[in-house]
Design an enzyme around this catalytic site. Structure first.
Site, PDB file in Angstrom:
ATOM      1  N   GLU A   1       0.843  -1.197   0.000  1.00  0.00           N
ATOM      2  CA  GLU A   1       0.000   0.000   0.000  1.00  0.00           C
ATOM      3  C   GLU A   1       0.883   1.253   0.000  1.00  0.00           C
ATOM      4  O   GLU A   1       1.801   1.377   0.806  1.00  0.00           O
ATOM      5  CB  GLU A   1      -0.878  -0.013   1.244  1.00  0.00           C
TER       6      GLU A   1
ATOM      7  N   LYS B   1      -9.147   1.468  -2.166  1.00  0.00           N
ATOM      8  CA  LYS B   1      -9.419   1.023  -0.804  1.00  0.00           C
ATOM      9  C   LYS B   1     -10.815   1.468  -0.386  1.00  0.00           C
ATOM     10  O   LYS B   1     -11.139   2.656  -0.399  1.00  0.00           O
ATOM     11  CB  LYS B   1      -8.367   1.598   0.146  1.00  0.00           C
TER      12      LYS B   1
ATOM     13  N   CYS C   1      -4.798  -3.062   3.228  1.00  0.00           N
ATOM     14  CA  CYS C   1      -4.575  -2.816   4.652  1.00  0.00           C
ATOM     15  C   CYS C   1      -5.773  -3.184   5.528  1.00  0.00           C
ATOM     16  O   CYS C   1      -6.082  -4.359   5.711  1.00  0.00           O
ATOM     17  CB  CYS C   1      -4.142  -1.362   4.851  1.00  0.00           C
TER      18      CYS C   1
END
Length: 533
Positions: free
Chosen positions: A297, A354, A405
């Site tokens: 990320e 995300k 994440c």
């Protein structure tokens, strides 16, 4: 006089004891995860609270201290949150950084306490019900509350993840109905132990008068033992199934762990080091004959429009090996944390944004109220936005299950993508601002997602722990922590569909309906008896 004082002290200690027991047993549950990892405690750590709740329901003037159990569990399990302090690398002064850190840790701990208090409030109202009904309803309500909490933006510490990464056998129950299957197993075993203890204690008092046989009440302990063994046997059967590895489904993936501290990542020095580390790592892996390279990320903390001018993309064009690069996407005046697929011609062919953002860390809840305050404390950009909830991530090797994440804690994100044809998992994270226990818990979450979806997983992080995981949750390779590393491993694309992938979490609504129906039938029966009498 001394006798009176001594009596008062004993009374105070007696009144305080339930609170100490609740807090201590919650802390024991918190020790099941990293850094301690005493996963076996989960099968007994809820039982003391259950006993306290049942006992308090018989004494209506005493409320169960369930709130403290929740604070103990979530406070210990999520203590790694304090690792974000000091946030001087973000420009936040030391004292405000401490205040923000303590607020975040305290808020999630209190939220956990509220969650357990709601469960206890339901259980207290079951006074006088049969123990088997309390166990059924207690398990169903706990699972229902976890489902409700996980549907929101702030979620991490379910009962199920207390078993990861150590008890892979029981985690395979997640293939049936997701993590709530494991949660239900833990709650039910604890409930049986608690009811067995409660009934044993009550029977001991009765035996002094009537000499009633104590073996009868111990049936709850026997059932708890039998259930625990049976559930592990079911998990073992699922765990023992061979994993097909056809050559045509093979995919050799390389991972680069750049090891760029966050305090440097946003500086010119950090960006130069990121370019150097990820480019050299990509070239090393490309020379090893990998099919694709995965980066963490925000590996290159720049916008999409600037990616094409980087040394890494130039290397992709030269070597012709597919790369998944973590960077920032753009959406109008806002930006997203994204993972881009570069094909063998260095063209962007897909993008995943995300979807689950970290509150305060990546977006400001109630921005109209808190926005000004948070911006005064921190330079965090309030214009970061979440990706769509129904994204699909197609690659030159087929559809992948993408996760960035924090999303590792949300099993529905993975289930939905697996049901839509995702054949392997790509998990891209940056846990650099936390202590080592957090990335290890993060790895444990990804292991659960691999088992539940029956998929191979490649996990790339900035500073650790990067890893490769097979569909049985076994870690094939794991990186060091705060180290620069490259590693290649062969994973396999799969199109299987577990019961969980097909039907989602069917167990929780089934438990809620069945337990609610049983309670209603008993209530109607009791009402009818009263009417007839």
């Amino acid at each position: 006089m001394q006798k009176k004082q001594s009596k008062k002290q004993r009374e105070r200690l007696t009144a305080l004891l339930p609170f100490l027991i609740a807090l201590a047993s919650g802390i024991l549950m918190g020790l099941t995860v990293a850094p301690v990892g005493a996963w076996f405690l989960a099968w007994i750590a809820l039982a003391p609270l259950w006993v306290l709740v049942v006992s308090s329901s018989k004494r209506k003037n005493q409320s169960p201290p369930a709130f403290l159990w929740g604070i103990g569990y979530h406070g210990v399990a999520l203590f790694w949150i304090t690792g974000i302090h000091p946030m001087t690398w973000l420009g936040v002064p030391w004292l405000p950084s401490l205040a923000i850190t303590l607020f975040c840790w305290g808020f999630i701990s209190v939220l956990g306490g509220v969650f357990v208090a709601v469960w206890a409030a339901v259980m207290v109202r079951l006074a006088g019900q049969k123990p088997w009904l309390r166990i059924l309803i207690g398990t169903a309500v706990w699972c229902g509350l976890e489902s409700l909490w996980s549907a929101g933006p702030l979620w991490w510490s379910s009962l199920a993840y207390t078993q990861s990464p150590h008890n892979l056998v029981i985690l395979h129950l997640g293939q049936l109905s997701g993590p709530n299957t494991v949660t239900a197993a833990i709650a039910a075993v604890n409930g049986l132990i608690a009811e067995g203890w409660t009934n044993h204690r009550d029977a001991e008092g009765a035996e002094r008068i009537s000499f009633a046989p104590l073996w009868f009440v111990n049936k709850y302990f026997a059932i708890a033992t039998g259930l625990l063994i049976s559930l592990h046997l079911i998990g073992f059967i699922l765990y023992s199934r061979p994993i097909a590895q056809p050559p045509e489904a093979a995919l050799k993936v390389g991972i680069v762990q750049g090891n760029i501290p966050n305090r440097l990542l946003r500086s010119s020095e950090g960006f130069l080091r990121a370019q150097e580390n990820y480019t050299s790592g990509y070239i090393t892996l490309a020379n090893q004959g990998v099919d694709a390279v995965l980066t963490p990320e925000g590996a290159l903390p720049i916008f999409q429009r600037n990616l094409l001018g980087t040394a890494l993309v130039a290397a992709v064009k030269e070597k012709g090996v597919v790369a998944w690069i973590g960077a920032f996407g753009e959406r109008g005046d806002s930006y997203t944390i994204s993972l881009f697929t570069f094909n063998n011609k260095a063209e962007i062919v897909s993008r995943y944004d995300k979807a689950k953002l970290v509150p305060l860390g990546e977006y400001i809840p109630f921005e109209g109220i808190l926005g000004g305050l948070v911006q005064r404390l921190s330079p965090l950009d309030a214009h970061q936005v979440a990706g769509s909830a129904n994204q699909l991530f197609d690659t030159p090797f087929g559809r992948a299950i993408a996760s960035i994440c924090y999303e590792s804690a949300f099993p529905e994100q993975f289930r939905r993508q697996a049901a839509a044809g995702g054949q392997f998992i790509l998990s891209s994270s940056n846990d650099a601002h936390y202590t080592a226990s957090m990335p290890f818990q993060h790895h444990a979450q990804d292991m659960m997602r691999a088992i539940e979806t029956d998929r191979w997983s490649a996990r790339a992080t900035n500073t650790g722990y990067s890893a490769f995981i097979d569909p049985h949750g076994r870690t094939l390779w794991i990186s060091g922590y705060n180290t620069y590393e490259t590693h290649a491993e062969t994973i396999y694309r799969r199109q299987t569909k577990t019961l969980y992938v097909r039907w989602g979490d069917w167990l929780t609504p089934l438990l809620l309906v069945f337990s609610g129906g049983a309670w209603l039938v008993i209530q109607l029966r009791d009402t009818k008896k009263l009417t007839l009498s």
